[in-house]
Write an enzyme that holds these catalytic residues in place. Sequence first.
Site, PDB file in Angstrom:
ATOM      1  N   TYR A 176      -1.975   5.432  22.458  1.00  0.00           N
ATOM      2  CA  TYR A 176      -0.734   4.789  21.673  1.00  0.00           C
ATOM      3  C   TYR A 176       0.041   4.125  22.936  1.00  0.00           C
ATOM      4  O   TYR A 176       0.728   4.693  23.825  1.00  0.00           O
ATOM      5  CB  TYR A 176       0.379   5.578  20.985  1.00  0.00           C
TER       6      TYR A 176
ATOM      7  N   SER B 224      -0.651   7.364   7.831  1.00  0.00           N
ATOM      8  CA  SER B 224      -0.200   6.149   7.014  1.00  0.00           C
ATOM      9  C   SER B 224      -0.127   6.423   5.317  1.00  0.00           C
ATOM     10  O   SER B 224      -0.875   5.785   4.752  1.00  0.00           O
ATOM     11  CB  SER B 224      -1.547   5.122   7.319  1.00  0.00           C
ATOM     12  N   PRO B 225       1.007   7.237   5.221  1.00  0.00           N
ATOM     13  CA  PRO B 225       1.158   7.598   3.644  1.00  0.00           C
ATOM     14  C   PRO B 225       1.821   6.456   3.104  1.00  0.00           C
ATOM     15  O   PRO B 225       1.849   6.156   1.885  1.00  0.00           O
ATOM     16  CB  PRO B 225       2.128   8.754   3.947  1.00  0.00           C
ATOM     17  N   LEU B 226       2.142   5.517   3.876  1.00  0.00           N
ATOM     18  CA  LEU B 226       2.757   4.272   3.374  1.00  0.00           C
ATOM     19  C   LEU B 226       1.617   3.020   3.324  1.00  0.00           C
ATOM     20  O   LEU B 226       2.086   1.939   3.196  1.00  0.00           O
ATOM     21  CB  LEU B 226       4.177   3.921   4.001  1.00  0.00           C
ATOM     22  N   ALA B 227       0.576   3.509   3.555  1.00  0.00           N
ATOM     23  CA  ALA B 227      -0.699   2.662   3.667  1.00  0.00           C
ATOM     24  C   ALA B 227      -0.414   1.370   4.606  1.00  0.00           C
ATOM     25  O   ALA B 227      -0.670   0.107   4.207  1.00  0.00           O
ATOM     26  CB  ALA B 227      -1.036   1.988   2.193  1.00  0.00           C
ATOM     27  N   GLY B 228      -0.130   1.578   5.685  1.00  0.00           N
ATOM     28  CA  GLY B 228       0.332   0.400   6.689  1.00  0.00           C
ATOM     29  C   GLY B 228       1.359  -0.544   6.252  1.00  0.00           C
ATOM     30  O   GLY B 228       1.142  -1.671   6.544  1.00  0.00           O
ATOM     31  N   GLY B 229       2.403  -0.172   5.670  1.00  0.00           N
ATOM     32  CA  GLY B 229       3.517  -0.919   5.039  1.00  0.00           C
ATOM     33  C   GLY B 229       3.210  -1.215   3.650  1.00  0.00           C
ATOM     34  O   GLY B 229       4.311  -1.921   2.986  1.00  0.00           O
TER      35      GLY B 229
ATOM     36  N   LEU C  95       3.114   0.274   1.115  1.00  0.00           N
ATOM     37  CA  LEU C  95       4.047   1.075   0.125  1.00  0.00           C
ATOM     38  C   LEU C  95       5.540   1.079   0.572  1.00  0.00           C
ATOM     39  O   LEU C  95       6.204   1.935   0.098  1.00  0.00           O
ATOM     40  CB  LEU C  95       3.572   2.266  -0.322  1.00  0.00           C
TER      41      LEU C  95
ATOM     42  N   GLY D 205       7.720  -1.116  -0.147  1.00  0.00           N
ATOM     43  CA  GLY D 205       8.459  -1.745  -1.046  1.00  0.00           C
ATOM     44  C   GLY D 205       8.999  -3.091  -0.742  1.00  0.00           C
ATOM     45  O   GLY D 205       9.433  -3.891  -1.567  1.00  0.00           O
TER      46      GLY D 205
END
Length: 345
Positions: free
Chosen positions: A57, A210-215, A217, A219
């Site tokens: 990173y 990535s629980p927000l699927a790379g953005g 999710l 919103g």
Amino acid sequence: MAIEHRKLGSTGLSVSPLCLGAMMFGAWGNTDHEDSISIIHHALDAGINFIDTADVYSRGESEEIVGKALAGSRRDSVVLATKVHGKMHDHDPNQFGNSRRWIIEEVENSLRRLKTDWIDLYQIHRPEPDTDIDETLGALSDLVHAGKVRYIGSSTFPADQIVEAQWVAAKRGRERFVCEQPPYSMLIRRIEADVLPACEKYRMGVIPWSPLAGGWLSGRYRKGGTSPGESRRAQMLPERYDMTLPGNQAKLDAADALGALAEEAGMPLIEMALAFVITHPAVTAAIIGPRTMEQLESQLPALQRTLSADVLDRIDEIVPPGRNVNPNDTGWDPPWLADSATRRR
């Protein structure tokens, strides 16, 4: 904020249901070190005791920021995880991968950057077909026995290689992987079919990235609104955000439907997405990766969020269990599929 901690697999180690991912601290995201440190401190003050980073990173910069943030007494109360495998030099082919030579060398670099004498969880960032898993486990076992690493884990390993690593560890008397770090979200559910059952079988912890699927999710992306193709990540991973691709259009349709469900359930989509991941009984903690304090603040409430059976059933109707909305969202491209030479004589 009172947090119910969870055991990391069979280790007995207790961690918060959200893990602070540090990928966005440094050149890849937030270049302001002091601001990044403030975000880390705020997450710790909110009850998060689990931080995940990686050598690759921003080529070590993320580890350096985390090291500065944990200087002093804060280090002792944090479960600190980092990873090895990624390419750390543009021209030296040996500053990369899962070989004994590189692991033994690079752990010292990570310890120096993190300003610590030990790493709680040292993970292999990706599998490497050209390196025998026994060599990798042997090197990692030596680090555990030397006290430089407490536990070892894998990241984005397919189910068959998770099982192979467990077998090799048992057969050869190596330290075993105690957890797996896979991609998992309401849009990317393939691991429910194989990876998660394998982890449960071997009592491994699971810390999805990535629980927000790379953005997708977050919103931000809804029909008639902002296009994912205009996001910062679209420049880095066009295949994941190019809206001319049917798989990505299907993701937008699903994200829109999930956003409507979240509104109906009376919660932000971000909270529903994170709560969905940490609700699965095989999951230990979801890795969040904020770049700004505002992003962190929007994700912390998920620590107190629960989803009803009705909401979970509705999510299953939008994205069936064990399916990726876009089949290409596997987390990595297996070389035996991407390289035609592996399929031809």
